[in-house]
Design an enzyme around this catalytic site. Structure first.
Site, PDB file in Angstrom:
ATOM      1  N   CYS A  72       0.844  -1.345  -0.240  1.00  0.00           N
ATOM      2  CA  CYS A  72       0.085   0.070  -0.160  1.00  0.00           C
ATOM      3  C   CYS A  72       0.754   1.043  -0.044  1.00  0.00           C
ATOM      4  CB  CYS A  72      -0.945   0.039   1.311  1.00  0.00           C
ATOM      5  SG  CYS A  72      -1.693  -1.433   1.632  1.00  0.00           S
ATOM      6  N   TRP A  86      -4.060  -1.583  -0.657  1.00  0.00           N
ATOM      7  CA  TRP A  86      -4.248  -2.964  -1.512  1.00  0.00           C
ATOM      8  C   TRP A  86      -4.508  -4.130  -0.398  1.00  0.00           C
ATOM      9  CZ3 TRP A  86      -0.910  -7.423  -1.423  1.00  0.00           C
ATOM     10  CH2 TRP A  86      -0.976  -8.217  -2.602  1.00  0.00           C
ATOM     11  N   LYS A 102       3.953 -11.901 -17.668  1.00  0.00           N
ATOM     12  CA  LYS A 102       3.557 -10.668 -18.075  1.00  0.00           C
ATOM     13  C   LYS A 102       2.357 -10.658 -18.656  1.00  0.00           C
ATOM     14  CE  LYS A 102       6.715  -7.697 -16.890  1.00  0.00           C
ATOM     15  NZ  LYS A 102       6.989  -8.424 -15.980  1.00  0.00           N
ATOM     16  N   LYS A 104       3.545  -4.133  -5.776  1.00  0.00           N
ATOM     17  CA  LYS A 104       4.703  -3.680  -6.655  1.00  0.00           C
ATOM     18  C   LYS A 104       5.970  -4.143  -5.835  1.00  0.00           C
ATOM     19  CE  LYS A 104       7.390  -1.652  -9.582  1.00  0.00           C
ATOM     20  NZ  LYS A 104       7.584  -2.241 -11.059  1.00  0.00           N
TER      21      LYS A 104
END
Length: 615
Positions: A2, A73, A494, A610
């Site tokens: 987050c 998140w 991906k 991320k």
């Protein structure tokens, strides 16, 4: 992962917090909120949705000089307004924003309920607000906020980066870290707090990174850091010296691009040039990696190399392992850091461990590094963020020079990881048996890569056409062999993470051991075909797929027989060992354009984080 933002100073805190949250939204995007002290009371605004939704709900009349914000998140509780941060105590005195996971949250919540506390959310964070409120209350003698936070955290097991606001002590914010990053930004009579420098560079370049088990009290004019378990009150002087951030505001802006993933795909040639600059030694046909503090004798004593990373960093490590075995002839492999930290690994003093992380904050990788250091392992870092936890913990390593990577899906950082490992393999090879001529060939090949990548990117429209053609597929295979195998794994990831199309990677020879049974007209296969000594075998793999009616997209640097594949994406020929770096780029474009065709939110893939793996 987050996003956290805090501010204390003279300007209006609300716009600073909202702008900071916007910069961090790629780290958390299911809900958002902020809390400020307004007219001596805590004013909290929260919403399910994006930062723009929060911006629309904040009152224009709200003016404050201290506040905290969060973009979430979800880990505990569904993404809704009640579970959004900040969380407060019952009296509305304490507000907390928190990244990480409190592992004993259920026990803490049960204990609070037994004491008569009414919990309103499903989160682990709410328990923190009540714990801190109990410590800072009158019954404890009115502790300072810092001491209250310190005492509350003694009951907590797990990871956290948190910021605490107390309406009765509005002249300060208290922050603490254990496994989740917190950065302080230093301004003139104002201070900024964030979970990433992306939220700070607009206002300051002077930052302080908190280490694990550290706490800080932040005021507009100063800050003070101390150990979380410190018994005595720390002194009044700041105990950590600020460092200067190299990034610019423009690095975090889209410019002419629609989204960050495409921007970062196109930034790869220049990012790669930065990674190579000053590191290729023409005279001795080798590489110079100053962060690896090992002389030639120490390099020769390395008997094995093991790469540790998560997600794309793990696949880059696999590329590095192949390169190291080919160029240096040292046994090498890669392993997910999340597995390594739990399996009680045998640590060999003659093994060089390489911890790989774009952010330098990936918790699983950081914990693996700490385990290695406890057992006397020789570990170096390969990170993209100066001052990051993994870089500090390793003490030596290589900076990737990819520049800020905003999109959740890693592109340019992965390319620079692989290029860095090619230089590392070259360095190790040249102190062993790699000849000067072979070394010079690799040096020249590395120098040629950025221009080759520009050629690939110039043909983006062709890849986009192929992506649109196959975007309706519900499943895809990605097939590779030896050098192409890590490329296939990264390509499948991906596609999954940005388009939500199910994709699996297989080693080419393993197709006959089960997966070939799934090949049919609706199952496209993306086959990685380098122009190397295995070309004939890769052509045979394509023929096997075609014999079963499976469509084939060939990504290749070779001249394939006409009509062999249904679609062909060509990359320039390079030195065989280096071709994986080029073959990877079209797969990024393929995933991007499949996602665009399916109208996915490319920069914010669902259910992904991320920078920090929090189990």
């Amino acid at each position: 992962m987050c996003g956290i933002v805090g501010y204390i100073g003279r300007r209006d805190a609300v716009p600073v917090i909202l702008e900071g949250l916007r910069s961090l939204e790629y780290r958390g995007y299911d809900s958002a909120g902020l809390a400020v002290v307004y007219r001596n009371k805590l004013q909290v605004t929260k919403t399910a949705g994006r930062v723009q939704d929060l911006r629309e709900r904040v009152s224009d009349r709200t003016k404050a000089t201290v506040g905290i914000g969060h973009t979430r998140w979800a880990t505990h509780g569904e993404p809704n307004e009640v579970n959004a941060h900040p969380h407060t105590d019952t009296e509305g005195r304490i507000a907390v924003v928190h990244n990480g996971i409190i592992e004993n949250a259920e026990q803490l919540r049960d204990a609070l309920v037994a004491r008569g506390v009414k919990l309103v959310s499903d989160t682990d964070t709410e328990a923190l607000a009540h714990l801190i409120a109990a410590e800072v209350g009158e019954e404890t003698g009115g502790l300072s906020l810092e001491d209250a936070v310190r005492r509350a955290l003694r009951h907590v097991e797990g990871t956290y980066g948190l910021v605490v606001l107390d309406t009765k002590q509005p002249h300060e914010l208290v922050v603490a870290r254990n496994g989740s990053p917190i950065v302080l930004g230093i301004g003139e009579s104002e201070m900024f707090i964030a979970s990433d420098v992306a939220a700070l560079v607009r206002y300051t370049k002077q930052v302080v990174y908190l280490d694990d088990a550290e706490i800080a009290t932040v005021r507009a004019a100063d800050y003070r850091t101390a150990s979380l378990d410190e018994k005595d009150r720390p002194g009044s002087d700041a105990s950590k010296v600020p460092t200067t951030v190299e990034a610019e505001v423009g690095d975090y802006e889209l410019g002419s691009y629609e989204d960050f993933m495409r921007k970062e795909i196109h930034e790869q040639p220049e990012a790669l040039r930065r990674a190579l600059r000053g590191r290729l030694d023409e005279r001795f046909s080798t590489a110079k990696l100053g962060g690896i503090n090992l002389d030639a004798r120490q390099l020769r004593s390395i008997r094995q190399v093991k790469f540790l990373g998560c997600g794309s960093a793990y696949y880059a490590g696999q590329m590095g392992a192949v390169l190291t075995e080919e160029l240096a002839r040292i046994p090498s492999d890669a392993e997910p850091a999340s597995e390594f930290r739990y399996r009680n690994p045998v640590v060999d003093p003659d093994t060089l461990y390489v911890a790989v992380s774009q952010s330098g904050e990936t918790l699983d990788t950081l914990m693996a590094v700490q385990e290695l250091r406890r057992k006397g392992g020789q570990v170096i870092g390969a990170v993209n963020v100066v001052g990051s936890a993994i870089g500090r913990e390793c003490g030596s390593g290589v900076f990737l020079h990819a520049g800020p990577e905003i999109a959740v899906a890693s592109t340019k950082a992965l390319t620079n990881m692989a290029a860095t490992f090619a230089m590392m393999a070259l360095l190790l090879g040249r102190v062993r048996d790699l000849s000067a001529a072979s070394g010079q060939r690799i040096v020249a090949g590395l120098r040629a890569l950025p221009a080759h990548m520009e050629e690939i990117l110039a043909a983006e429209d062709h890849v986009a056409d192929i992506a649109r053609r196959f975007a309706g597929a519900e499943h895809m295979f990605f097939i590779g062999r030896v050098r192409g195998w890590p490329v296939a794994r990264e390509g499948a990831q991906k596609l999954k993470e940005v388009s939500y199309v199910h994709a699996e990677a297989y080693q080419a020879a393993e197709l006959k051991h089960g997966p070939l049974a799934l090949i049919n007209q609706s199952m496209p296969s993306v086959v990685i075909v380098p122009a190397d000594e295995l070309l004939a075998k890769n052509i045979s793999t394509i023929e096997q797929i075609k014999a079963r009616g499976g469509p084939v997209i060939a990504v290749t640097s070779a001249d394939l027989p006409a009509g062999l594949a249904d679609a062909v994406i060509r990359v320039p020929r390079a030195e065989p060992e280096l071709e994986p770096l080029l073959l990877n780029v079209p797969l990024q474009l393929l995933a991007y354009h499949v996602a665009a065709k399916l109208d996915r939110d490319i920069d914010k893939p669902r259910n992904l984080a991320k920078s920090v793996t929090v189990e």
